[in-house]
Scaffold this active site. Sequence first.
Site, PDB file in Angstrom:
ATOM      1  N   ASP A   1       0.823  -1.214   0.000  1.00 52.70           N
ATOM      2  CA  ASP A   1       0.000   0.000   0.000  1.00 52.70           C
ATOM      3  C   ASP A   1       0.857   1.263   0.000  1.00 52.70           C
ATOM      4  OD1 ASP A   1      -2.658   1.369   0.561  1.00 52.70           O
ATOM      5  OD2 ASP A   1      -1.542   1.977   2.341  1.00 52.70           O
TER       6      ASP A   1
ATOM      7  N   GLU B   1       1.040  -0.448  -4.989  1.00 56.27           N
ATOM      8  CA  GLU B   1       0.114   0.638  -5.282  1.00 56.27           C
ATOM      9  C   GLU B   1       0.874   1.941  -5.448  1.00 56.27           C
ATOM     10  OE1 GLU B   1      -3.791   2.786  -3.304  1.00 56.27           O
ATOM     11  OE2 GLU B   1      -1.988   2.441  -2.115  1.00 56.27           O
TER      12      GLU B   1
END
Length: 573
Positions: free
Chosen positions: A224, A295
Amino acid sequence: MKTSLVFICVIYLINGIQSDLNWWRNANFYQIYPRSFQDSNGDGVGDLNGITSRLPYLKDLGIHGVWISPIFTSPMADIGYDISDFYNIHHEYGTLNDFDRLVGVAHDLGLKILLDFVPNHSSSENEWFKKSAINDDEYKDFYTWHPGREDPENPAGRKLPPSNWRSVFRGSAWTYHEGRQEYYLHQFATFQPDLNYRNPAVVDRMKGVLRFWLDRGVDGFRVDAVPNLFEVLPVDGHYPDEPLSGITTDPDSFDYVQHIYTVDQPETVEMLYQFREVLDEYTRKDGNMRVMMSESDSEINLLMTYYGNGIRNGSHVPFNFYLLFNLDENSNAEDFLRIIRVWLDHIPKGQSPNWLIGNHDRNRTATRFGSDRVDLISMIINTLPGISITYYGDEIGMTNVFVSWEESKDTAACSSDSDHYQAFTRDPARTPFQWDSSTSAGFSTNIKPWLPVSPSYREVNAKVQKQSARSHLKVYKKLLKLRTTETLMRGETTIKTNGKNVLTIVRQLSGHETYITVANIGSSRETVDLRTIYHEQLTFHIVSMNSKRKEEEKIHGPILVLEPRESVVLKGY
């Protein structure tokens, strides 16, 4: 005879290992938002046992890898992206034993399990932060702290934040901690303090988190918020202000400044390579490739370095957000072609492209493009070369659900107010999966789940679509089966437009069938001369729900007339 048998066994073993190493290259990944997939105990919240019970559904679809959004212990202020214990399961989701069972059932079905890895920050409820806040010797530098700048108008008063850096969730990225009498950095919410990756102890600890879950059998991670891992070093003890962007005059907006000191710092990619090295430790042990997704919405040339630098390996799947961020209901075929080509024209040789058009941070695909384009989008995504990634529910055409201010859970919405929250909320795309027409769409026996169920769930659900002669679900399943053909796994790709509204994707491989996606993205009837695409016999192989064609019907004549937003996959011999 013995020599031949040994040779055959060695070849079989090598091929088996090679298969495990390459399983991800043309894989179909499926993102599960755990709170909304399946509730097993009636509390209105999805959980691990619920996911386990639905794994056969994913196997039947043709999914290879299941990516589960955060399931770790959390106060749930940001629905799991605020982790208070990286080594345990959030109580609403189950236990470590439940997780081990999920992994075991998934592996028995031939499914891979990937977890969300959230390295940039923890929850302020994490013991690491609590100890850091009291200057514990081991943890005092686990986070980024600063005494602040002197206020020229009040030199004797509390110091000002160290810089003008803005939080993703509005306001300053610095919050004063009364206990430590210093500011701490949080690029996201105030309750999500940034970990300090310039401290080797933090790097080692987070690598240990990866190993903990790898030891429990996971097959990889989605990393993330990669661009936020590092910030610029202070100069003479002070952090520099970021230049104003000129985009907005709202000083609390994330877009108020240009993030040149807080995003995409040079050390970021190096950190990603180090994370990959941990995964490769486990791959070398058993030949099963542990996959890393990452990401980032960084600039394309920087994103390509995420794959690796020719010497060191990086992310297998740097998320391709170009379709998600740059296309909508007003886009035409030329827009689609231009955006698709961005990735294909930059990807390093030997790497696999990836395609996603929905996730938990954006409005649902069917809402952004219209429900009559669900199959069209699915055909495009799943006939391009490489990896496809599906957000849960997109396969049945789930749409956004209205969530009132009182029902809102998303911190992006709750950081706003009742008059403006809809501009920020992500809740409408995170509502319960629509399984059937029973209570709460079959998601839960609870009549009031954590977010409201779509009012259309009786018509739009997996059971209805599975039983219907034609449905979005059946089109999707046929596409995933098509993706297992040699042509789509290894074939060449030619992408063109026919005028402004028709996109064609031709997949060819010598000695195998040719497959051609023809998608009328526009709202008017379009005519395509098939002789400009293919010169042999063609049949309709897969057709969208809004098409009147019959599958396996031969095409007679060179002219194909497509109705508005009609899409088909043709098969050539």
